[in-house]
Design an enzyme around this catalytic site. Structure first.
Site, PDB file in Angstrom:
ATOM      1  N   HIS A 177      25.788 -27.980 -30.125  1.00 27.65           N
ATOM      2  CA  HIS A 177      25.887 -26.752 -29.712  1.00 27.65           C
ATOM      3  C   HIS A 177      24.662 -25.598 -29.442  1.00 27.65           C
ATOM      4  CE1 HIS A 177      30.794 -25.707 -31.311  1.00 27.65           C
ATOM      5  NE2 HIS A 177      29.878 -26.929 -32.377  1.00 27.65           N
ATOM      6  N   HIS A 204      26.958 -32.909 -33.889  1.00 28.07           N
ATOM      7  CA  HIS A 204      27.829 -31.963 -34.132  1.00 28.07           C
ATOM      8  C   HIS A 204      26.887 -30.713 -33.593  1.00 28.07           C
ATOM      9  CE1 HIS A 204      31.762 -29.792 -33.794  1.00 28.07           C
ATOM     10  NE2 HIS A 204      31.753 -29.127 -34.449  1.00 28.07           N
ATOM     11  N   GLU A 205      26.683 -30.388 -34.905  1.00 29.68           N
ATOM     12  CA  GLU A 205      25.807 -28.583 -34.181  1.00 29.68           C
ATOM     13  C   GLU A 205      24.184 -29.145 -33.662  1.00 29.68           C
ATOM     14  OE1 GLU A 205      27.314 -26.745 -35.931  1.00 29.68           O
ATOM     15  OE2 GLU A 205      28.595 -27.604 -37.426  1.00 29.68           O
ATOM     16  N   HIS A 250      23.513 -26.683 -26.271  1.00 30.01           N
ATOM     17  CA  HIS A 250      24.513 -25.299 -25.470  1.00 30.01           C
ATOM     18  C   HIS A 250      24.248 -23.974 -24.983  1.00 30.01           C
ATOM     19  CE1 HIS A 250      29.233 -24.899 -24.095  1.00 30.01           C
ATOM     20  NE2 HIS A 250      27.708 -24.206 -23.049  1.00 30.01           N
TER      21      HIS A 250
END
Length: 601
Positions: free
Chosen positions: A395, A391-392, A398
């Site tokens: 980020h 998940h991180e 991105h």
């Protein structure tokens, strides 16, 4: 395995498991020297006051200097905040963060002339500026977005006053952070064998995932009984947060703080309300999930401390961090080698602060920085920790791709799209793990985790969003958010969302007191919308391959170059429609069907 037997001090954590803050500044002294230059930058920028309409070259000169200073400020903030978060008890870094915030507020006050002056330029004059100075095109999106706020911008004097109040407005959030992470201590929780387990915001969920129900119950009570001792303080902080949002919204001529927040990110308020309405129409699936959990755990009464423990204990295993990294790397192969090359760079070059230490901020996050992203974890070796890594890093990549492909002023994507990249990684990881196993128990375990993601992200975060919307409305109506009011509303929503097959423990009514996202200004709904969009995007990537990957990577590289709705449409998802949420919840229903079949077969 990396089992938590005690919470280590920062000095006990191996360097390779900490993030490389020296990539920003080689030392605290270098940071101090850079901070000192902001006074000169403030004088430079404030010297443009009254001259932004003088001509295109003058406007360009100001904007290019403003962009350069913003980049410097961003790196300064990243350094002191990452240092402060790695041990919230360190007075030195708390002081550095405080001085940084003071400098930023001072800089904001000194440049508060910018918006009124730019708004005063006529459309005809600005069109002439673009024609005469093509270099201004770099700032067209920024200027267009700024000018759409015309009715919410005040006089230069009023703008300067509001900017000066900015530091004071951060007090509820910063005080909550210190209260929750640094000052509160929790009693150890005993397990069924009488062994004591340290409780902190970082270890709490790991205890809730334990198969030992005595430990789960004792950890649950340790946490919430402690918060309950300070319920009036916690309520006062949350009330103050909502009051300051109300003040600034009304000062800027918005109907309320809710409208102000979504206007800023260019997300229609209908998207927020559609999410709540769509989830309400699918609460039967959530209630069915709760009933299935109660049945599979074999409990006469299901409590909130039974929500996180896996339903299939036999497949539960501890995952070393090195193994988690390799699995995430393998799972993200559908995104292509260019994506995975950046991922590996992050793994190999200390982008990540891996383990919990005393005083470390709880939870997990990714922070974009010009040198590279920084990821905070409190990795505990669980399957959930592995998903948090995926998940991180979603980020992180991105941020990395946006900063590499956009100018700095267009690089920072708005929060509405922030959760898409992270949850798309999670969805691809889940598909990879499900596709790799033929073991019935392991498949059931993974589906259990997938179901819990839906519960925790689509349902629970929507419940948070509804709570935030409702308490914001209360404040807009002039009500005070007392502990009694907050507990009553939070309990009501838990009863609505979880249904009749769970005991709504008194303790759960205090959960609002530990959720940092209630200080993020209508942030949480985007976890649910982002999750829905990510499910749709992951399905498209796996089905269509290269074309879908190209669209998705363009989305990641887009920063804030378009509105968030348009960025997602370019990747293949329309979030103004309830359809992505409905599709995601239909998948939740299918997973429930499969889980029931696996456990009965």
């Amino acid at each position: 395995m990396e089992e938590i037997t005690k919470i280590r001090s920062r000095e006990e954590i191996p360097v390779e498991d900490t993030w490389a803050t020296e990539d920003m500044y080689p030392s605290d002294e270098a940071w101090e020297a850079e901070l000192a230059t902001l006074e000169g930058e403030k004088a430079l920028l404030s010297g443009f006051a009254g001259h932004l309409a003088d001509g295109p070259e003058k406007l360009l000169d100001y904007l290019s200097n403003m962009e350069r200073v913003d980049s410097k400020v961003d790196l300064l903030g990243n350094y002191c905040m990452r240092k402060a978060d790695q041990d919230t008890r360190e007075a030195k870094y708390q002081a550095m963060s405080g001085r940084f915030m003071s400098a930023v507020v001072s800089l904001g006050a000194a440049t508060s002339f910018e918006t009124p002056e730019i708004l005063a330029i006529s459309e005809e004059t600005l069109a002439g500026f673009y024609a005469a100075c093509p270099e201004l095109e770099r700032y067209r999106r920024y200027l267009t977005n700024l000018r759409r706020q015309k009715e919410h911008v005040l006089s230069p004097r009023e703008e300067k006053l509001l900017a000066a109040a900015g530091e004071m407005a951060q007090t509820p959030s910063s005080t909550f952070g210190m209260f929750s992470n640094a000052d509160l201590t929790f009693p150890d929780a005993l397990d069924s064998q009488g062994k004591a387990h340290p409780i902190s915001q970082g270890t709490y969920i790991a205890c809730q995932e334990s198969p030992d129900r005595v430990l789960r119950k004792n950890a649950f009570e340790s946490l919430y009984h402690t918060f309950a001792q300070f319920k009036n303080t916690a309520a006062s902080l949350l009330n103050s947060q909502n009051k300051q949002l109300k003040f600034f919204a009304e000062a800027r001529n918005y109907p309320n703080a809710f409208e102000a927040s979504l206007f800023r990110t260019q997300v229609p308020t209908s998207v927020y309300r559609n999410l709540i309405d769509t989830v309400h129409k699918n609460l039967d699936k959530m209630h069915r999930y709760v009933a299935l959990r109660k049945k599979l755990l074999g409990l006469e009464e299901l409590h909130f401390y039974d929500i996180y423990t896996p339903l299939v204990q036999e497949a539960d295993k501890k995952i070393p961090f090195a193994e988690a990294k390799q699995t995430v790397y393998d799972a993200l192969a559908p995104l292509g080698e260019d994506y995975r090359k950046i991922l590996k760079e992050g793994f190999d070059n200390r982008w990540i602060d891996v383990y919990q230490n005393l005083g470390k901020r709880s939870g997990a996050y990714s922070a974009g920085a010009s040198v590279h992203p920084y990821v905070l974890l409190n990795y505990s070796g669980t399957l959930d920790s592995q998903f948090t890594l995926a998940h991180e890093m979603g980020h992180a990549l991105h941020s990395y791709l946006s900063l590499k492909n956009q100018n700095f002023i267009d690089a920072h994507y708005v929060i509405f799209v922030a959760e898409v990249a992270s949850t798309c990684n999670e969805a691809l990881l889940m598909e990879y793990l499900l596709g790799k196993t033929t073991d019935k128990k392991e498949r059931a375990y993974l589906i259990n985790h997938f179901l819990d993601q839906f519960r925790g992200t689509l349902y629970r975060q929507t419940m948070f969003a509804e709570f935030e919307l409702n308490i914001g409305q209360m404040v807009a109506e002039g009500k005070t958010l007392t502990a009694e009011v907050l507990c009553q509303e939070y309990r009501r929503l838990n009863e609505l969302y979880y249904g009749p097959d769970i005991v709504v423990d008194e303790e759960i009514a205090m959960e609002w007191a530990r959720i940092p996202h209630f200080y993020y200004n209508y942030y949480v709904f985007q976890y649910a919308t982002g999750y829905s969009a990510a499910i749709a995007l992951s399905k498209r990537i796996l089905k269509e391959g290269e074309t879908a990957v190209k669209d998705y990577l363009n989305f990641l590289a887009g920063g804030c170059s378009k509105t968030p709705i348009d960025l997602l449409k370019g990747a293949g998802v329309d979030m103004t429609s309830p359809e992505p949420v409905n599709q995601a919840l239909a998948l939740f229903g299918q997973l429930l069907d499969e889980m029931e079949a696996l456990m009965e077969g």
